[in-house]
Structure formats: structure tokens, C-alpha cells
Design a protein around this motif. Sequence first.
Motif, short mmCIF file in Angstrom:
data_model
loop_
_atom_site.label_atom_id
_atom_site.label_comp_id
_atom_site.label_asym_id
_atom_site.label_seq_id
_atom_site.Cartn_x
_atom_site.Cartn_y
_atom_site.Cartn_z
N LYS A 18 2.61 0.06 6.90
CA LYS A 18 3.03 0.76 5.67
C LYS A 18 2.83 -0.14 4.46
O LYS A 18 2.20 0.27 3.47
N ASP A 19 3.34 -1.37 4.54
CA ASP A 19 3.24 -2.29 3.41
C ASP A 19 1.78 -2.54 3.03
O ASP A 19 1.43 -2.55 1.85
N TYR A 20 0.93 -2.70 4.03
CA TYR A 20 -0.48 -2.99 3.79
C TYR A 20 -1.19 -1.79 3.17
O TYR A 20 -1.93 -1.92 2.19
N LEU A 21 -0.96 -0.60 3.70
CA LEU A 21 -1.61 0.59 3.15
C LEU A 21 -1.15 0.85 1.72
O LEU A 21 -1.95 1.20 0.84
N LYS A 35 -2.13 0.79 -4.16
CA LYS A 35 -1.78 0.25 -5.47
C LYS A 35 -2.97 -0.46 -6.13
O LYS A 35 -3.08 -0.46 -7.36
N GLN A 36 -3.84 -1.05 -5.32
CA GLN A 36 -4.99 -1.78 -5.86
C GLN A 36 -5.99 -0.85 -6.55
O GLN A 36 -6.63 -1.25 -7.52
N LEU A 95 -5.82 9.30 1.70
CA LEU A 95 -4.38 9.06 1.72
C LEU A 95 -3.62 10.29 2.20
O LEU A 95 -2.69 10.19 3.01
N PHE A 96 -4.02 11.47 1.71
CA PHE A 96 -3.37 12.70 2.16
C PHE A 96 -3.64 12.96 3.64
O PHE A 96 -2.77 13.45 4.37
N HIS A 97 -4.84 12.63 4.10
CA HIS A 97 -5.19 12.81 5.51
C HIS A 97 -4.34 11.90 6.39
O HIS A 97 -3.82 12.33 7.42
N ASP A 126 -3.35 3.60 15.35
CA ASP A 126 -4.81 3.49 15.34
C ASP A 126 -5.42 4.35 14.24
O ASP A 126 -6.37 3.95 13.57
N HIS A 127 -4.88 5.53 14.04
CA HIS A 127 -5.39 6.44 13.02
C HIS A 127 -5.22 5.85 11.62
O HIS A 127 -6.13 5.90 10.79
N VAL A 128 -4.03 5.29 11.36
CA VAL A 128 -3.80 4.65 10.06
C VAL A 128 -4.79 3.51 9.87
O VAL A 128 -5.41 3.37 8.82
N THR A 129 -4.95 2.69 10.90
CA THR A 129 -5.85 1.54 10.82
C THR A 129 -7.28 1.98 10.53
O THR A 129 -7.97 1.39 9.70
#
Length: 171
Positions: free
Chosen positions: A34-37, A42-43, A64-66, A145-148
Amino acid sequence: MYRLLVLGFLISGTTMAQQNTPKDAFLEKWKNSKDYLLEIAKQMPEDKFGFKPTEREMSFREQLFHIRGNMLWLGTTYFSSEEFDREKLKKNLPETKTEIIALLTEAFDKVYTRIQETDENDLKFEVDFFAGRKSKLQILNLLQDHVTHHRGQLIVYLNLNDIEPPRYVGW
């Protein structure tokens, strides 16, 4: 004296390892994910949220929505008694960077709470999944895995816009 220190270290390491269940490991990784995404989101400047490298790719915003949609689908369907409403998910999507980040944060937190409330033994249970029977532990692995996978794409989007991605956050 040295032997006692080594023995104490080995015993404390064993105790810590016994307390680290798959659920605990997931929750720790999920928070860092979460923190990383969110740092990646934000970048990217708000005026670049519509950026997509090719026509067949999703835009930064759509990615992001996906990610959010997949988290809520898996978290709701397999870790709650609620009915997942895919159509509701697509309604009233925010436009601003701040609102999108807040929506992502809420989705991560919702999944975190659902997994935290899940009994460790439930992770052994198999559920029907479009790819066949899967254990709930496998669903946890898929969530991460999906987030990654999509986060990796977002890092490329940053680089294509000459924006330095945030430093990697692992465990």
C-alpha cells in the motif's frame, strides 16, 4: 558468554518465526505494498494521470482504478459475506489525484481489515475461482501478485515521463 548469546539469538529467532503465520506475513507485505503504490501515485503529476504509453494500454488513472477494483473484488468475494457489485465500482469515480489516492487507500485498508478478521484456518479452505478450485491462501497470493504486476507497469509510466520512481519498499 558468547555461546549463551548465540543460543539466546537462535531461540528468539525460532520464537519469532513461529509467530509469523502466512496471514501475518501477508498483512505486513500488504501494508508495505500500500505504502509503495501510494508513493508511486503521488509521484505522478495530476496532469499526467491520463498518460498511457500505447493505445492498447490503460492510462495511469485506469491502472489505479483497475488495481482497486481487483482488490475489492477478491477481498469482498472471498473474505466477506457481502455481495460484490462490479457495476457500483465503476460509478462516481473521482477525477482528482487526491481523491483517487484516498479511494485507493480506502480499498487497501478494507482488504487489510477483512484479512485481519479472517481466521488463520480459513486460509486452507478451497473456493470456486474462474481458474479452478483455489485455497484462500492462494487468493491472498493473487491479491498481492496482481498489485505487484500493475505497480510494475506504473513504474514504467513514471520512467517514460522522466519521473524518478520512489525507492522500492519490500518487506
